[in-house]
Design an enzyme around this catalytic site. Structure first.
Site, short mmCIF file in Angstrom:
data_model
loop_
_atom_site.label_atom_id
_atom_site.label_comp_id
_atom_site.label_asym_id
_atom_site.label_seq_id
_atom_site.Cartn_x
_atom_site.Cartn_y
_atom_site.Cartn_z
N GLU A 211 -3.53 -0.46 0.06
CA GLU A 211 -2.87 0.21 1.18
C GLU A 211 -2.54 1.66 0.81
O GLU A 211 -1.43 2.15 1.05
CB GLU A 211 -1.61 -0.56 1.60
CG GLU A 211 -1.94 -1.91 2.23
CD GLU A 211 -0.74 -2.57 2.88
OE1 GLU A 211 -0.91 -3.17 3.95
OE2 GLU A 211 0.37 -2.52 2.31
N GLU B 243 -5.56 -8.99 4.76
CA GLU B 243 -4.19 -9.49 4.66
C GLU B 243 -3.78 -9.93 6.07
O GLU B 243 -3.26 -9.14 6.85
CB GLU B 243 -3.21 -8.44 4.14
CG GLU B 243 -3.25 -8.24 2.64
CD GLU B 243 -2.05 -7.45 2.12
OE1 GLU B 243 -0.99 -7.43 2.78
OE2 GLU B 243 -2.19 -6.83 1.05
#
Length: 579
Positions: free
Chosen positions: A158, A234
């Site tokens: 991320e 995710e």
């Protein structure tokens, strides 16, 4: 040997379209003797892949000293995945977030104030390169094209939410390839134009992280990843908890509907988490967006498998969804059985303020040092000095990170908590021995406060005058302190022990409802923190740390317990779910 590549529209396994159905399972949050059980339950739910992070701060706790043994035996874990006939995704970070202490970055990294974390700064790149080489020593031989299970490796984590240093990302890619990683490389970011643009390179396969609105978010992802398979790497099917907050749950029906929408769109998926496990030891992280919020010990995450590895309603709901798109084994795991219930009396205890020398060794410091300035970088320490004021006084600490209990001549004065922004106490009596018990409650794992120092920051004053001449006693907490009993009792932190017998190993749930705040161990294995703030009310004790016959419980209470009886319950209690 097999080939796994990215095609024009799909992942290709030996030339055939292949959908990745993965579940997150962090080996470092599960006792290694239970890895095979959790992996098999993933297979029975219909998954074909296991995904895991690797935590840099555990694998290299001291600079240059690596550990890939026991709960950190990544090779053993990946071989068990292969033994189950499943694939693996490895996400080595170096930053992992994961509600993990410091997002997985080692605290020693920040001792150099010039280090530039998560960017192309030479000192950081040198440290991260050395670490990743050790991880890839394990992963490279276990890739699918060498007969192993690993099909994907992620670059950073991320990153678009943190930075945009393309030279840094390129360094990680080049190092990864240099180390022999030949499988496809991915990145993951939340599906916003800014994050997807900043957090990746065109040579990497972009994936998304989200838990709802699949059609909309896959469309955003497709704008930035015009070819190849779409993947939510995710899929958030639950959430984590903070001390003092509620226990977060999500509807099994709603989560299953979101998973169905994702799979109906043809996407691959990694369920985060399939099995959350536990932040054993002192490994949980924290968030700070103006208010410091430490994460609890349980990482149950309201996942398909609960903290103790038992299937939930969400497990069966997901299994039904997956069966619409892929073969699912005919058998399912059995439901949980009640754990043994019993109670045991703790002993009179060893009080740290009565005999501190049996808890460690004092060090002399002129100025009050931060925890990070001590050689061992402990999570807890006693600080003592002498004060001499003939009038009431105000004790002021620069900044509290994260909890400081104050004692004067062995009597409690008060406790200062970071989340309350507290740093001052009034003293009616200001003469005698002043002792501070300083605790690190977990390093921030997300955002600009990564890597911040712990302890008392900026020293202490009494009525505006700096306090100097400190003795400091670091308290090591990997195993219970080897402290001598002090049967006369007293105030301050106390270590109590109890013995109990079992017919054989079994999962247990230690009830902490009537205790204040502290840490518990069973047979030397650190279960983690407890706190009356809740929501968590039980600590999970995995069966492999127990044995037939005699077992030992140790409890370090740093506040005040309402009882010295330890109760073991039939199941977990993770607290209220209403806001």
């Amino acid at each position: 040997m097999a080939e796994f590549i990215i095609g024009e529209h799909d992942f290709l396994l030996d030339g055939r379209p292949h959908r990745v159905l993965a579940g997150a399972l962090h080996y470092f949050r599960v006792h290694p003797d239970l890895w095979a059980d959790r992996i098999e339950k993933a297979r029975l739910m219909g998954l074909n892949t296991i995904e895991t992070y690797t935590p840099w701060n555990l694998h290299e706790p001291v600079e240059g000293a690596y550990d890939f043994t026991g709960m950190l035996d990544l090779e053993r874990f990946l071989r068990l995945v292969a033994d189950a006939g499943m694939h693996a995704i490895v996400r080595p970070g170096p930053y992992i977030c994961a509600e993990w202490d410091n997002g997985g970055l080692p605290a020693w990294l920040y001792r150099d104030p010039e280090v530039g974390v998560r960017r192309s700064e030479p000192r950081y790149l040198g440290a991260v390169s050395a670490y990743l080489r050790r991880v890839y020593d394990v992963v490279t031989p276990l890739q699918i094209d060498r007969g192993g299970p690993v099909v994907l490796v992620q670059i950073e984590n991320e990153y678009g939410a943190y930075g945009s240093d393309k030279f840094y990302l390129r360094h990680l890619v080049d190092l990864t390839r240099e180390c022999g990683i030949t499988v496809p490389l991915t990145t993951v970011d939340q599906p916003t134009d800014e994050m997807l643009s900043q957090g990746s390179l065109d040579c990497l396969h972009r994936t998304g992280s989200f838990g709802s609105r699949a059609t909309e978010r896959l469309a955003t992802l497709r704008r930035h990843q015009p070819t190849g398979p779409l993947m939510c790497s995710e899929f958030w099917n639950g959430w984590f908890d903070h001390w003092g907050d509620r226990h977060h749950t999500t509807s099994a029906e709603d989560s299953a509907a979101e998973l169905d929408a994702l799979l109906a769109a043809g996407a691959s998926v990694n369920i985060y988490m399939f099995h959350g496990g536990t932040n054993f030891g002192l490994t949980s992280g924290a968030n700070d967006k103006g208010v410091y919020q430490p994460t609890i010990t349980s990482y149950d995450y309201d996942a398909p498998l609960d903290e103790a590895g038992n299937p939930t309603a969400k497990y069966h709901a997901f299994r039904e969804v997956i069966a619409r798109y892929a073969p699912v084994p005919g058998e399912a795991p059995p439901p949980a059985k009640p754990a043994p219930e019993f109670s045991v009396e703790l002993d009179a205890g060893a009080y740290a303020l009565k005999a501190p020398e049996s808890w460690g060794t004092w060090e002399r410091h002129e100025a009050l040092p931060e925890l990070d300035e001590l050689e061992s970088m402990p999570r807890m320490a006693l600080y003592r000095t002498t004060v001499d004021s003939d009038v009431p006084a105000t004790l002021v600490l620069g900044e509290v990170r994260d909890r400081v209990s104050v004692f004067l001549d062995g009597q409690p004065v008060g406790t200062l908590l970071r989340q309350n922004h507290e740093r001052a106490l009034g003293l009616d009596k200001a003469s005698g021995e002043l002792v501070l018990l300083v605790e690190d409650m977990g390093r921030v794992n997300y955002g600009p406060r990564l890597g911040e120092a712990k302890g008392v920051i900026g020293g202490a004053t009494l009525n505006g005058k700096p306090l100097t001449g400190w003795d400091v006693l670091p308290i090591e907490l990997g195993t219970p302190p080897d402290a001598a009993p002090t049967p006369d009792g007293g105030a301050g932190p106390v270590l109590r022990r109890a013995r109990f017998d079992l017919d054989g190993p079994a999962d247990l749930f230690l009830d902490t409802l009537d205790w204040g705040k502290g840490i518990a161990w069973v047979n030397g294995f650190c279960l983690g923190r407890y706190w009356s703030l809740g929501p968590q009310r039980t600590l999970y004790v995995p069966a492999p740390v127990l044995r037939a016959g005699a077992n030992e419980l140790a409890v370090l209470e740093t506040a005040t317990a309402a009882t010295t009886v330890a109760h073991f319950r039939s199941g977990p209690e993770l607290g209220h779910t209403e806001a």
